[in-house]
Scaffold this active site. Sequence first.
Site, PDB file in Angstrom:
ATOM      1  N   LYS A  14      22.038   9.139 -40.110  1.00  0.00           N
ATOM      2  CA  LYS A  14      22.387   8.512 -38.828  1.00  0.00           C
ATOM      3  C   LYS A  14      23.896   8.267 -38.710  1.00  0.00           C
ATOM      4  O   LYS A  14      24.505   8.582 -37.696  1.00  0.00           O
ATOM      5  CB  LYS A  14      21.637   7.178 -38.643  1.00  0.00           C
ATOM      6  CG  LYS A  14      20.124   7.318 -38.722  1.00  0.00           C
ATOM      7  CD  LYS A  14      19.412   5.998 -38.454  1.00  0.00           C
ATOM      8  CE  LYS A  14      19.611   4.941 -39.522  1.00  0.00           C
ATOM      9  NZ  LYS A  14      18.893   5.178 -40.782  1.00  0.00           N
ATOM     10  N   ARG A  89      15.406  -2.508 -35.777  1.00  0.00           N
ATOM     11  CA  ARG A  89      14.587  -2.192 -36.948  1.00  0.00           C
ATOM     12  C   ARG A  89      13.261  -2.947 -36.943  1.00  0.00           C
ATOM     13  O   ARG A  89      12.474  -2.789 -37.880  1.00  0.00           O
ATOM     14  CB  ARG A  89      15.349  -2.584 -38.222  1.00  0.00           C
ATOM     15  CG  ARG A  89      16.053  -1.425 -38.928  1.00  0.00           C
ATOM     16  CD  ARG A  89      16.854  -2.019 -40.074  1.00  0.00           C
ATOM     17  NE  ARG A  89      17.064  -1.127 -41.171  1.00  0.00           N
ATOM     18  CZ  ARG A  89      18.183  -0.442 -41.387  1.00  0.00           C
ATOM     19  NH1 ARG A  89      19.186  -0.523 -40.543  1.00  0.00           N
ATOM     20  NH2 ARG A  89      18.299   0.320 -42.451  1.00  0.00           N
ATOM     21  N   ARG A 128      24.598   9.498 -52.705  1.00  0.00           N
ATOM     22  CA  ARG A 128      25.575   8.681 -51.979  1.00  0.00           C
ATOM     23  C   ARG A 128      26.023   7.508 -52.842  1.00  0.00           C
ATOM     24  O   ARG A 128      27.178   7.098 -52.817  1.00  0.00           O
ATOM     25  CB  ARG A 128      24.934   8.190 -50.669  1.00  0.00           C
ATOM     26  CG  ARG A 128      25.839   7.313 -49.821  1.00  0.00           C
ATOM     27  CD  ARG A 128      25.249   7.019 -48.450  1.00  0.00           C
ATOM     28  NE  ARG A 128      24.151   6.070 -48.480  1.00  0.00           N
ATOM     29  CZ  ARG A 128      23.413   5.723 -47.416  1.00  0.00           C
ATOM     30  NH1 ARG A 128      23.639   6.280 -46.248  1.00  0.00           N
ATOM     31  NH2 ARG A 128      22.446   4.848 -47.535  1.00  0.00           N
ATOM     32  N   ARG A 134      27.834   1.042 -52.823  1.00  0.00           N
ATOM     33  CA  ARG A 134      26.775   0.165 -52.292  1.00  0.00           C
ATOM     34  C   ARG A 134      25.749  -0.102 -53.378  1.00  0.00           C
ATOM     35  O   ARG A 134      25.073   0.824 -53.836  1.00  0.00           O
ATOM     36  CB  ARG A 134      26.085   0.832 -51.102  1.00  0.00           C
ATOM     37  CG  ARG A 134      26.864   0.749 -49.817  1.00  0.00           C
ATOM     38  CD  ARG A 134      26.165   1.492 -48.698  1.00  0.00           C
ATOM     39  NE  ARG A 134      24.788   1.063 -48.466  1.00  0.00           N
ATOM     40  CZ  ARG A 134      24.053   1.456 -47.425  1.00  0.00           C
ATOM     41  NH1 ARG A 134      24.565   2.278 -46.540  1.00  0.00           N
ATOM     42  NH2 ARG A 134      22.822   1.033 -47.284  1.00  0.00           N
ATOM     43  N   ARG A 146      13.317  -0.034 -49.542  1.00  0.00           N
ATOM     44  CA  ARG A 146      13.856   0.164 -48.192  1.00  0.00           C
ATOM     45  C   ARG A 146      13.005   1.150 -47.397  1.00  0.00           C
ATOM     46  O   ARG A 146      12.801   0.987 -46.204  1.00  0.00           O
ATOM     47  CB  ARG A 146      15.312   0.639 -48.267  1.00  0.00           C
ATOM     48  CG  ARG A 146      16.276  -0.505 -48.589  1.00  0.00           C
ATOM     49  CD  ARG A 146      17.552  -0.029 -49.249  1.00  0.00           C
ATOM     50  NE  ARG A 146      18.348   0.856 -48.444  1.00  0.00           N
ATOM     51  CZ  ARG A 146      19.298   1.661 -48.932  1.00  0.00           C
ATOM     52  NH1 ARG A 146      19.550   1.663 -50.231  1.00  0.00           N
ATOM     53  NH2 ARG A 146      19.992   2.424 -48.138  1.00  0.00           N
TER      54      ARG A 146
HETATM   55  P1  ADP Z   1      20.410   2.510 -44.562  1.00  0.00           P
HETATM   56  O1  ADP Z   1      20.095   3.067 -43.202  1.00  0.00           O
HETATM   57  O2  ADP Z   1      20.898   3.522 -45.528  1.00  0.00           O
HETATM   58  O3  ADP Z   1      19.316   1.640 -45.130  1.00  0.00           O
HETATM   59  P2  ADP Z   1      22.083   0.458 -43.378  1.00  0.00           P
HETATM   60  O4  ADP Z   1      23.529   0.382 -43.605  1.00  0.00           O
HETATM   61  O5  ADP Z   1      21.595   0.795 -42.002  1.00  0.00           O
HETATM   62  O6  ADP Z   1      21.618   1.537 -44.433  1.00  0.00           O
HETATM   63  O7  ADP Z   1      21.369  -0.908 -43.808  1.00  0.00           O
HETATM   64  C1  ADP Z   1      21.584  -1.511 -45.052  1.00  0.00           C
HETATM   65  C2  ADP Z   1      20.866  -2.858 -45.117  1.00  0.00           C
HETATM   66  O8  ADP Z   1      21.408  -3.754 -44.123  1.00  0.00           O
HETATM   67  C3  ADP Z   1      19.358  -2.854 -44.830  1.00  0.00           C
HETATM   68  O9  ADP Z   1      18.603  -2.512 -45.971  1.00  0.00           O
HETATM   69  C4  ADP Z   1      19.144  -4.302 -44.368  1.00  0.00           C
HETATM   70  O10 ADP Z   1      19.096  -5.199 -45.461  1.00  0.00           O
HETATM   71  C5  ADP Z   1      20.412  -4.619 -43.583  1.00  0.00           C
HETATM   72  N1  ADP Z   1      20.236  -4.286 -42.149  1.00  0.00           N
HETATM   73  C6  ADP Z   1      20.905  -3.319 -41.456  1.00  0.00           C
HETATM   74  N2  ADP Z   1      20.492  -3.281 -40.178  1.00  0.00           N
HETATM   75  C7  ADP Z   1      19.534  -4.246 -40.044  1.00  0.00           C
HETATM   76  C8  ADP Z   1      18.703  -4.693 -38.971  1.00  0.00           C
HETATM   77  N3  ADP Z   1      18.759  -4.114 -37.761  1.00  0.00           N
HETATM   78  N4  ADP Z   1      17.841  -5.709 -39.211  1.00  0.00           N
HETATM   79  C9  ADP Z   1      17.766  -6.281 -40.406  1.00  0.00           C
HETATM   80  N5  ADP Z   1      18.499  -5.907 -41.463  1.00  0.00           N
HETATM   81  C10 ADP Z   1      19.373  -4.889 -41.300  1.00  0.00           C
END
Ligand code: ADP
Length: 190
Positions: A14, A89, A128, A134, A146
């Site tokens: 994404k 989400r 990654r 991270r 996740r």
């Molecule tokens: P990825 O898509 O690789 O999991 P992100 O950077 O989108 O990575 O998200 C990393 C973490 O940030 C998630 O596992 C969650 O803990 C938190 N997070 C990100 N976006 C949200 C959201 N919309 N609602 C709740 N937690 C979120």
Amino acid sequence: MTNLILFGPPGSGKGTQAAGLIDKYQLVHISTGDLFRYEMGNNTPLGLKAKAYMAEGRLVPDEVTIGMLRNKVEAHPEASGFIFDGFPRTIPQAEALDQLLAGMNTGISGLIALEVDEEEIVKRILKRGESSGRPDDNDEAIIRKRIDVYKNETSPVFDFYAASGKSHSIPGVGSVADIFDRLCATIDGL
Ligand code: ADP
């Protein structure tokens, strides 16, 4: 306005694709994951709240996430549209987003999901993790957690927008350029 949700499991590409799309369509990119990492890096109260959830691969509570998202959208009154990446989400996040956009006399134009199978995702995220710094990308158990959260809490958001004919999905495997072309074809057909 054109408001897109870039959807799909963690590691589905994404962020990579959003970078190309904002240039082509002149949209503002909002990644809740990037916003949380920025807050964490600056040790803000919001960052401290998010930290433990992210480290465990769990979702940050909706009220925290929705408040942060709303501030970010409201900080861009000039925007001709947004790309939401990693948000919504959960169903309550989707409802809050629709309400926020309705208050601006606009709405979601479409949701596009990148489809990538689970083993490919685990491989990509571990790779990654070698350079991203991270902590949630370095531990296979956290990555699988996740993916479970995505299946249980996030995938219903696809059906939520499918009910109004707004959800689309495309294969998220192949070259970055090929996936980009598929995305653009879908966006141009919205
Ligand atoms: P990825 O898509 O690789 O999991 P992100 O950077 O989108 O990575 O998200 C990393 C973490 O940030 C998630 O596992 C969650 O803990 C938190 N997070 C990100 N976006 C949200 C959201 N919309 N609602 C709740 N937690 C979120």
